[in-house]
Design an enzyme around this catalytic site. Structure first.
Site, mmCIF file in Angstrom:
data_model
loop_
_atom_site.group_PDB
_atom_site.id
_atom_site.type_symbol
_atom_site.label_atom_id
_atom_site.label_comp_id
_atom_site.label_asym_id
_atom_site.label_seq_id
_atom_site.Cartn_x
_atom_site.Cartn_y
_atom_site.Cartn_z
ATOM 1 N N GLU A 231 0.811 -1.221 0.000
ATOM 2 C CA GLU A 231 0.000 0.000 0.000
ATOM 3 C C GLU A 231 0.844 1.271 0.000
ATOM 4 O O GLU A 231 1.689 1.470 0.874
ATOM 5 C CB GLU A 231 -0.943 0.017 1.206
ATOM 6 C CG GLU A 231 -1.861 1.228 1.235
ATOM 7 C CD GLU A 231 -2.996 1.123 2.232
ATOM 8 O OE1 GLU A 231 -3.685 2.138 2.448
ATOM 9 O OE2 GLU A 231 -3.191 0.039 2.804
ATOM 10 N N LYS B 99 -8.519 -1.230 1.109
ATOM 11 C CA LYS B 99 -9.534 -1.530 2.103
ATOM 12 C C LYS B 99 -10.445 -2.589 1.541
ATOM 13 O O LYS B 99 -11.046 -2.400 0.493
ATOM 14 C CB LYS B 99 -10.334 -0.260 2.435
ATOM 15 C CG LYS B 99 -10.837 -0.228 3.848
ATOM 16 C CD LYS B 99 -9.680 -0.015 4.797
ATOM 17 C CE LYS B 99 -10.140 -0.137 6.241
ATOM 18 N NZ LYS B 99 -9.012 -0.461 7.118
#
Length: 406
Positions: A217, A233
Site C-alpha cells: 500500500e 480496504k
C-alpha cells in the site's frame, strides 16, 4: 527545539544527527533499484515521543542539513550523481503519526526499542558489511496475542456502538502478537520483504531493532510535484469465490469509499485547488493469498509544499485509522491494548523532488528478544465481530509462515 537521539554505537557530530558506523544492510523499501548496490550510510536520526518536538519538522531539517532539501517538493527532481547524498530512508511510527494529528496514544508500546522516527541518509559508495559471525539456528516460538478473540470481538462491538451514537463512521482496529526467537532475525525479515506483491518490500535496521516490510500500500508518493495515494480496504482469500464475494460486498465497498473520501480530503489540504481526482476505484488486486480492493487518488501539490506539511497531512494513513480521522484515533487509543509499534506507520525513500512512502501494513519488527506482528481491519456498522477476527487472522497467516521459514 529538541533533536532526536543517536544510538549508543554512533558518535554525535552536532545537533543534527550523528556519524555512524558502516551500514551492514541496505534494503530500504522504495530505494532506487539502480542505487541499492552502491548505498552507504552517511548519517542517521532517531527520535522518540519522549524527546519532544515535532518529528515532521525534525525530519525535514535533518535532511536539509545533510544535503537533501525537501522544503519544496514541487521543484523538478534533480539528477543525482555518484558523489553526494543519494537520498534517505524515512520511517515514522503510527504513534508519531497520531502525535502529528493531535490524537492520544495511551497504550504502551510492545517493542519500546524501536524509535518513533528514523531518518537514514545514504551516499553512493561501497556498502561494507560486517564480518560474518556464527549464529544460533533460527527458531521461532509460539505467538502470543495481545488480546483474545473475545476481547477483539468486544472491541468491534464497541466501535459499532460508537458508530450508532454518531461518534465515527468507521474505525480500524489493530491487534498485536509477539513470539520469542533465537538466531538472526534479519533473514526472516528479508523473506518477508520478498513476498509477492510487496510494493514496499525491504528492511530497516538499527541497534537492537529491525523492521521488515511487505506492504503493498502506497501511503503517499510525490514525484515532480504530483501526489498519489493508493488506499487498500477490503480483503478476502485469494480464491474465485473470495474475489466474487469482495466485489459484491456492500459492506466492503462502503468501507472502502469512506476511506477514499478521507484520502481525498487529506490530499486536498496540500493540493492545488481542484486537482484531486480518483482513479481505479475499488480495483481488486492480489497480495500473496489474499484479494484486496485498492483505489488511486491523485492531485497536484500546492506551491511550496514541503516534507513536514506532507507528513502532517497524510499521517497516519486513513485506511488504518478511520473516519473522521481524529475521532477514530481517539476511540482506537481507548480500545487497543498495546501500541501499533512499527505497523500502520510510514516507511520508504525520500529525496529532493521525490517521496515514496509505504503504509506499514504486513510489517514485522524484531527487538532483542521478540518478533512482533500487527494485523486488523476497518469496522463499520455492518461489521460482524467473528468475521473481523477471522479477517485479521487471515492477514497475519502468510506473515507468520514466512517469518518461521515455511
Amino acid at each position: 527545539m529538541a533533536y532526536g537521539k543517536s544510538t549508543e554505537r554512533m558518535r554525535k557530530v552536532g545537533p543534527y544527527g550523528v556519524e555512524t558506523l558502516p551500514q551492514v544492510l541496505v534494503d530500504v523499501p522504495a530505494a532506487p533499484t539502480a542505487c541499492r548496490d552502491t548505498l552507504a550510510e552517511r548519517a542517521r536520526l532517531h527520535w522518540r515521543r519522549t524527546d519532544g518536538g515535532d518529528p515532521a519538522v525534525l525530519a525535514e531539517e535533518f535532511l536539509a542539513a545533510h544535503g537533501l532539501n525537501l522544503r519544496d517538493l514541487t521543484r523538478p527532481t534533480p539528477t543525482h550523481h555518484d558523489t553526494g547524498a543519494c537520498g534517505a530512508a524515512l520511517y515514522l511510527s503510527a504513534a508519531a503519526g497520531a502525535h502529528l494529528a493531535g490524537a492520544p496514544t495511551a497504550a504502551p508500546e510492545p517493542a519500546p526499542a524501536l524509535p518513533d522516527l528514523a531518518v537514514v541518509v545514504y551516499d553512493h559508495g561501497p556498502t561494507r558489511r560486517a564480518p560474518a559471525r556464527a549464529a544460533a539456528p533460527w527458531w521461532l516460538g509460539d505467538w502470543t496475542d495481545s488480546w483474545t478473540p473475545e476481547q477483539h470481538a468486544a472491541a468491534v462491538d464497541a466501535i459499532r456502538a460508537a458508530i450508532g451514537r454518531g461518534d465515527v463512521y468507521q474505525a480500524n482496529l489493530v491487534g498485536h502478537a509477539a513470539a520469542p526467537y533465537t538466531g538472526d532475525p534479519l533473514p526472516a525479515l528479508l523473506r518477508l520483504g520478498a513476498l509477492p506483491g510487496a510494493r514496499y518490500g525491504g528492511v530497516l535496521t538499527g541497534d537492537d531493532w529491525a523492521i521488515g516490510c511487505a506492504s503493498p500500500e502506497t501511503l503517499i508518493e510525490v514525484r515532480d510535484g504530483h501526489l498519489i495515494t493508493r488506499p487498500i480496504k477490503g480483503t478476502r482469500p485469494a480464491t474465485a469465490a473470495g474475489r466474487a464475494e469482495l466485489l459484491t460486498s456492500a459492506k466492503e465497498r462502503a468501507e472502502h469509499i469512506m476511506i477514499v473520501d478521507l484520502e481525498r480530503n487529506d490530499l486536498a489540504r496540500i493540493a492545488r485547488t481542484g486537482t484531486v481526482t480518483v482513479d481505479d476505484l475499488f480495483t481488486v488486486r492480489r497480495w500473496c493469498d489474499l484479494w484486496q480492493a485498492e483505489s488511486t487518488v491523485r492531485a497536484a501539490a500546492a506551491d511550496g509544499l514541503g516534507l513536514a506539511d506532507l507528513l502532517r497531512a497524510t499521517c497516519p494513513g486513513g485506511s488504518v485509522t478511520g473516519a473522521p480521522k481524529l475521532a477514530a484515533l481517539t476511540h482506537i487509543a481507548g480500545l487497543e491494548p498495546v501500541g501499533r509499534g512499527a505497523s500502520m506507520g510510514a516507511l520508504g525513500w525520500v529525496a529532493p523532488g521525490r517521496v515514496d512512502l509505504g503504509l506499514t501494513i504486513r510489517t514485522a519488527a524484531a527487538d532483542g528478544e521478540l518478533l512482533h506482528t500487527w494485523a486488523g481491519g476497518g469496522i463499520t456498522w455492518d461489521s460482524d465481530p467473528a468475521a473481523e477476527v477471522a479477517e485479521a487472522a487471515a492477514k497475519t497467516t502468510p506473515i507468520r509462515a514466512t517469518l518461521a521459514g515455511r
